[in-house]
Motif scaffolding. Structure first.
Motif, mmCIF file in Angstrom:
data_model
loop_
_atom_site.group_PDB
_atom_site.id
_atom_site.type_symbol
_atom_site.label_atom_id
_atom_site.label_comp_id
_atom_site.label_asym_id
_atom_site.label_seq_id
_atom_site.Cartn_x
_atom_site.Cartn_y
_atom_site.Cartn_z
ATOM 1 N N ASN A 4 2.747 -2.722 -0.156
ATOM 2 C CA ASN A 4 2.983 -4.324 -0.282
ATOM 3 C C ASN A 4 2.536 -4.662 1.270
ATOM 4 O O ASN A 4 3.693 -5.195 1.825
ATOM 5 C CB ASN A 4 4.208 -4.879 -0.830
ATOM 6 N N ASP A 5 1.370 -5.063 1.632
ATOM 7 C CA ASP A 5 1.031 -5.395 2.862
ATOM 8 C C ASP A 5 1.528 -6.648 3.218
ATOM 9 O O ASP A 5 1.166 -7.880 2.637
ATOM 10 C CB ASP A 5 -0.501 -5.180 3.146
ATOM 11 N N PRO A 6 2.411 -7.002 4.317
ATOM 12 C CA PRO A 6 2.995 -8.243 4.741
ATOM 13 C C PRO A 6 1.740 -9.106 5.248
ATOM 14 O O PRO A 6 2.000 -10.186 5.289
ATOM 15 C CB PRO A 6 4.121 -8.090 5.596
ATOM 16 N N MET A 7 1.001 -8.649 5.814
ATOM 17 C CA MET A 7 -0.200 -9.184 6.338
ATOM 18 C C MET A 7 -1.524 -9.609 5.144
ATOM 19 O O MET A 7 -2.009 -10.440 5.532
ATOM 20 C CB MET A 7 -1.018 -8.430 7.516
ATOM 21 N N ALA A 8 -1.434 -9.160 3.983
ATOM 22 C CA ALA A 8 -2.212 -9.460 3.154
ATOM 23 C C ALA A 8 -1.842 -11.035 2.589
ATOM 24 O O ALA A 8 -0.838 -11.234 2.273
ATOM 25 C CB ALA A 8 -2.330 -8.599 1.890
#
Length: 675
Positions: free
Chosen positions: A591-595
């Motif tokens: 779960n990429d926080p930057m996505a």
């Protein structure tokens, strides 16, 4: 001997036939559909010719096209493999009329055994034991219902022209008969073009034991012992082994003699399999004869030291059988597992997609025609490679994994080990299920019957478990190491600048970050990584341990987790980390926080197609009130029927497709309002 043959099939059996032909110095011609233009069987043959679009009825089932290709390429014979045209008597006749040798039995033998009801009448005359039932031509539903009542429930309905588990239904009581009959006939006409069925007593806890027979044109007929194929789902085989566990010499001889009698009764030539249903007390009954090579033939080859495809070619060329009955013996034990693109947890629903990563256990240099090399004795028959796609047009088999051992115990251990080493990314597979099956008490102790999977549901389909901390740690280490490599590559000339590298370096402090992964069941894992001078400190769900990277070779990692050494492989596919460790496969979504991409929202109240297919029955109407679990729509996909049921009590608001319509994966089939 033939100089060139055409292989009228695809996938692993086409590759299998080509391998023996190459060893014998015989040239091969492949045929392929538009969907198989880049398939493995096309690459391994000497020539390849396009014969039509993806649907089998427009390509692999076009006997006229295949014969025309054989004649145009100078092939002298056609090997049909199994499935498709392998048991089509009209095709065998057409080959003969065109001056081509059909590498299989005479058309007369196929016709005699092609109808289950006619075959059973023939076997009765040959004094081969039969299961009580009705095998006649009368097909009136009311008449069949009365016959089922006479036989006594449970009753097994089977398509007379069927095979491979298609067109089969177990009927538990008289109230369920008519619906089961309609479904059976519908699937039979779709799969075989013939809706004739037979009914017979469904035996409790039966074993499925088959005898490999072989006959030549000179009147010789022998049997190459037995295979136990009891482990099945939806009447399709999952595991096969030879010899059958707990088989006495007397019973083996009796079944072998009965199989030879069955083959001689129809003037059989070539490879064939006589299938028996066997009671736990040792009694057995004729079930059917498959007039072709079987999917599970490798286990017979492994324990008898033979190449059955070579035998087929020699017999078809008019040569005598390579061995006599008294020259054959069983050496060791062999087990075959069918690796499929399917999801066992979702009712074995076939899976479609690309084999984005494929790594197999190391196979022994097994020479067909000889006893397998020791100590590994692993064989893999496959028709796909990494990068190939499993399409909705054909059977979703990825490979057959076959192991040999000096005895059954050793074969079981080797199968479990080989399954642990099999790695596939890109689609769902049954590998984990097969491993549970092989290691389970029932199969390990040879407590076999055709209901083994159903009897052991709890052990074979355990509740979803949390991903082990070791697997999460491997994924996290792989992620941060990839970030380091990427930042180093982007730094270019400024590699020495600590601010431009993802090393977690901080002045006068330690950097801590919380990662987030989700497993396939939606459970979230949030390991906190504190960057140390050497390694990291991991904190997760009550676990706190030092983590260090011991070694890395591409995607293979060894880490130290506290005092434990952990080894594994981490394959990244987009934001999905596939971790293979400890014999398990764990898929963790990062779960990429930057996505910025949000989660796609499903359309509420709409039941969707689980895969591409055709609507074969609509069982509900717009405005109809239905109960949870009630059947609404039946689809046909990947040669099987799939029933779409009501998820809750509610109202069918709108039917979106009609019978015969083709639908795509995920297409809403109807609009549904929850009560």
């Amino acid at each position: 001997m033939f100089k060139k043959i055409l292989i009228a099939n695809r996938g692993e059996i086409a590759c299998r036939v080509a391998a023996t032909a190459r060893r014998m110095g015989i040239k091969t011609v492949a045929v392929y559909s538009e969907a198989d233009a880049n398939a493995k069987h096309v690459a391994v043959c000497d020539e390849a010719v396009l014969i039509g679009p993806a649907p089998a009825k427009e390509s692999y089932l076009r006997g006229d096209k295949i014969i025309a290709v054989a004649l145009a390429t100078g092939a002298q014979a056609i090997h049909p493999g199994y499935g498709f045209l392998s048991e089509n008597a009209e095709f065998a006749d057409a080959c003969a009329e065109a001056g081509l040798v059909f590498i299989g039995p005479p058309a007369s033998a196929m016709r005699a055994m092609g109808s289950k009801s006619a075959a059973k009448s023939l076997m009765e005359k040959a004094k081969v034991p039969l299961v009580p039932g009705y095998h006649g031509d009368e097909q009136d539903p009311d008449f069949l219902h009365k016959e089922a009542d006479r036989i006594g429930y449970p009753v097994l309905l089977k398509a007379s022209a069927g095979g491979g588990g298609k067109g089969m239904r177990v009927v538990e009581n008289t109230a369920a008969f008519k619906d089961a009959l309609a479904s059976c006939k519908r699937e039979a006409i779709s799969s075989f073009g013939d809706d004739k069925v037979l009914a017979e007593k469904y035996l409790q806890r039966p074993r499925h034991i088959e005898i490999q027979v072989f006959a030549d044109t000179l009147g010789n007929c022998i049997y190459l012992f037995e295979r136990d194929c009891s482990v099945q789902r939806r009447h399709q085989k999952v595991l096969e082994e030879a010899p059958a566990p707990n088989m006495t010499a007397e019973r083996r001889a009796a079944m072998g003699d009965a199989a030879v009698a069955a083959a001689k009764a129809v003037g059989y030539v070539g490879a064939g399999t006589v299938e028996f249903i066997a009671n736990q007390d040792g009694s057995f009954y004729f079930m059917e004869m498959n007039t072709r090579l079987q999917v599970e033939h490798p286990v017979t080859e492994m324990v008898t030291g033979t190449d059955l495809v070579e035998w087929q070619l020699r017999v078809a060329a008019g040569e005598p059988l390579p061995k006599k009955q008294d020259e054959l013996k069983i050496t060791g034990h062999a087990i075959e597992a069918r690796i499929y693109a399917e999801n066992p947890e979702k009712g074995f629903l076939p899976s479609i997609g690309t084999l984005r990563h494929l790594e197999t256990p190391e196979a022994a240099n097994f020479e067909l025609g000889g006893i397998p090399n020791l100590p590994s004795a692993v064989r893999i028959d496959s028709g796909v490679r990494e990068g190939d796609a499993i399409s909705p047009f054909y059977d979703p088999m990825i490979a057959k994994l076959i192991v040999w051992g000096a005895d059954r115990k050793q074969a079981l251990a080797r199968m479990a080990q080989a399954l642990s080493q099999y790695q596939i990314v890109g689609l769902a597979t049954n590998i984990a299920f097969l491993k549970r099956l092989v290691e389970g008490d029932a199969f390990a102790n040879a407590d076999l019957d055709t209901g083994l999977i159903e009897r052991n549901q709890e052990a074979l389909f355990p509740p979803a478990r949390s991903v082990p901390a070791a697997a999460v740690a491997l994924a996290a280490v792989a992620l941060v190491e990839q970030e380091k490599e990427q930042s180093a590559a982007q730094s270019g000339a400024n590699r020495a600048d600590p601010w431009g590298q993802a090393l977690g370096w901080r002045m006068n402090t330690a950097y801590a970050r919380k990662l987030s992964f989700s497993d396939e069941h939606g459970k979230n894992y949030q390991p906190q990584f504190s960057y140390l001078h050497q390694g990291w400190l991991l904190a997760m769900e009550g676990i706190e341990a030092h983590v260090g990277l011991m070694s890395q070779d591409g995607v293979d990692l060894s880490i130290k987790l506290g005092e434990t050494s952990v080894h594994g492989t981490v394959r990244r596919d987009g934001e999905l980390f596939h971790v293979f460790t400890g014999g398990g496969h764990y898929a963790l979504a990062y779960n990429d926080p930057m996505a910025h991409a949000g989660e796609a929202e499903a359309e509420g109240g709409r039941l969707t197609a689980p895969m591409p297919g055709k609507v074969v029955a609509v069982l509900a109407k717009a405005g109809q009130q239905v109960k949870k679990g009630e059947a609404l729509v039946i689809m046909e996909a990947m040669k099987m029927e799939h029933t779409i049921t009501a998820p809750h009590d509610g109202l069918v608001d709108e039917i979106l497709y009609a019978i015969g319509d083709q639908v795509t994966d995920g297409a809403p089939l109807l609009a549904f309002k929850t009560a």
